[in-house]
Write an enzyme that holds these catalytic residues in place. Sequence first.
Site, PDB file in Angstrom:
ATOM      1  N   GLU A 210       0.801  -1.225   0.000  1.00  0.00           N
ATOM      2  CA  GLU A 210       0.000   0.000   0.000  1.00  0.00           C
ATOM      3  C   GLU A 210       0.832   1.272   0.000  1.00  0.00           C
ATOM      4  OE1 GLU A 210      -3.357   0.146   2.611  1.00  0.00           O
ATOM      5  OE2 GLU A 210      -4.241  -1.633   1.728  1.00  0.00           O
ATOM      6  N   GLU A 411      -5.039  -8.419  -0.130  1.00  0.00           N
ATOM      7  CA  GLU A 411      -5.830  -8.193   1.080  1.00  0.00           C
ATOM      8  C   GLU A 411      -7.288  -8.010   0.707  1.00  0.00           C
ATOM      9  OE1 GLU A 411      -4.612  -4.983   3.719  1.00  0.00           O
ATOM     10  OE2 GLU A 411      -2.526  -5.620   3.611  1.00  0.00           O
TER      11      GLU A 411
END
Length: 505
Positions: A210, A411
Site C-alpha cells: 500500500e 488483502e
Amino acid sequence: MRTEHRFIRRDLIKLAGTAAFSLPATSVVAGATSASEQTSSEPSNTRTFPKGFYWGVGTSSYQIEGAWNEDGKGLSIWDTYAHKPGNIKNNDTGDVANDHYHRYKEDVALMKSIGANSYRFSIAWPRIFPEGTGQANPKGLAFYSRLVDEVKAAGIEPFATLYHWDLPQTLQDKYGGWQSKETAKAFADYAGYIAEQLGDRVKHYFTINEFRSFVEGGYQGFDTQIGGGKTLHLGGAPGLRLSNGDLNQVRHHAVLGHGLAVQAIRARGPTGTKVGFAENMRIPVPVLETPEYVKAAERATRDLNADLTTVMLEGRYTDDYLKRNGKDAPKFTDDELKTIASPLDFVGVNVYKPNSYVVPSDKPQGYRSIPINASHPKMQSEWHVFDPQCLYWAPRHVHSLWGAKSIFITENGCAGSDVVSDDDKVYDSDRIMFLRAYLTQLQRAIADGVPVDGYFLWSAQDNFEWIYGYGNRFGLIYVDFKTQKRTPKLSASWFREAARRNEVV
Ligand code: PNW
C-alpha cells in the site's frame, strides 16, 4: 500464463456442464427437479475457483509481532509514532500486540486448522538491519527463518512482504525516510539480502504494501470519501505534513524503491524467485455494465492511479498527471522510469472498497466520478464503504488495462464488532456475508477470464489496526489482548469450507 488460464476456463465450462454443477434455476424453470433434490445438503453451484488456487491469510509485522525491542531489533517509525500519546486510539501500541514473535508456532498451527494453504506475512526491516543499512542482525533473520520453516512444515506456502510500513527510525532521522532516494537504495539492499537468505524457502515476494496508504497517510495525511459528501482524514507514521510537490517526490521514491528492490531480488535470489507489489489502487466501479461505462471506469483507473500503479506498470507518468501537477510534478529521469517499471511476475491488489462510482463523460478525461450516497452501506471501519463489485473490477481493470498475467488479491476483509458470546464462540455473521458477497465477485472475474491466482484474507487474527489501535477487529481468529487467548470465529469455519471445496460457499 495465458494458455494456462484458457485451460482453467475450459475446465470451468466442462465442470458447469456436469450435473453436480448445473444451476438450480434451470431445473426450477423446467419443473423437473423435486424440491427435496434442490435443497439437498450442499447447494450446487458454479462458483468454483481454478485448481491450485491460493487460499491465504495475511498479517504484517508491526501489527502482530510485539517484541518491539527484543533480540537486537532497531526502532521503527511506528514504534516512535505509537509511543507518542495522542497518535493512536486509547494510546495503544504494538509493543506486545499478538505476541506473535513468541507464539508463532501456535499461530501457524491455527492457520493450518482454518484451512489456509498460503500465508502472506511481512518482515520488519529494523529486525534485519537495525540501522536500516550496514550490519545485519542474525537474531532478527533467525526469527523469520524459524517462522518460514514452521509455515512450510504445516504445508502452507509462505509469501513475504518486505515493507509493510515499519521503516527503520534511523533512515527517518538521517534522510527524512522516503523523502530521499537513499531510502529507496537502502530498501533494495535489504530486499536483495532477504531474497538471498530466505530464497531457498520463500519463492514469492511483495516489495511494498500500500504505497498510497503509507505515503499519503504518513507524509501529509489524506481524506477519503465515505458517502454523503463526507470525508474522513487519516494519518500515520511518521506524521509529517508535506507540501504537494514534496509528497509527489516521496511517491516517486517509493515506486523507485520498489523497482530497485525487484532488480535486487532478481539479482540475488535463486532462479524462479517471483516478485510483485501489493497496492491498494483506487478502484472506480462503472455504474452500469455497458461497454461505454466500463471504458469510462478503465480510463478512471489509469488516471486515478497515475502516480503509483500506472507508472509501475507502464514506465511513464501520464501526460495528464504531469500537466495536472505542474510545478508540483515529481523530478525524475528516464532511467528511473525504466527501473520503476521493471518486469513483474504478478500484480497484487488490496481490495476493500470502491474509490468512486463513474459514468462516461464528454470531457477530455472521459469519465466523471459521481457522489456516494450518505445511505451507502458500510462495514465497521468508518472508511469501509461496502461494495462487493470492487472485487470484480479491481482485477479486471488490472488485466484489461495492463495485461497482467498473474494477479493476487493481497488483502480483502472487514472489521466487525465481534464479541465472545456466553458459549465462548464468536458469531461474526456479518463478516461471512461480506466474504461470500466479495468472493462471488472474484469468482465472476475469474470465470470471465481474469487470471487471479490467489486470495489473501485480511487478517489471520485480530491485530493492531494502526491509528484505530485494538478496536477494529479484522481477524478470522479472535484475540483477547489481555490473555492472548485465540478463538477462531464462525467466519474461520466459512473460510475453511470455502478453501476445502475451492469455491464460494
Ligand atoms: C490496509 N482505506 O490498510 C493495510 O494494508 C493493513 O495493514 C490494514 O490492517 C488493513 O488494510 C485494514 O485497514 C488500509 O481507507 C487503510 O480505504 C485504509 C484503507 C484501506 C486499507
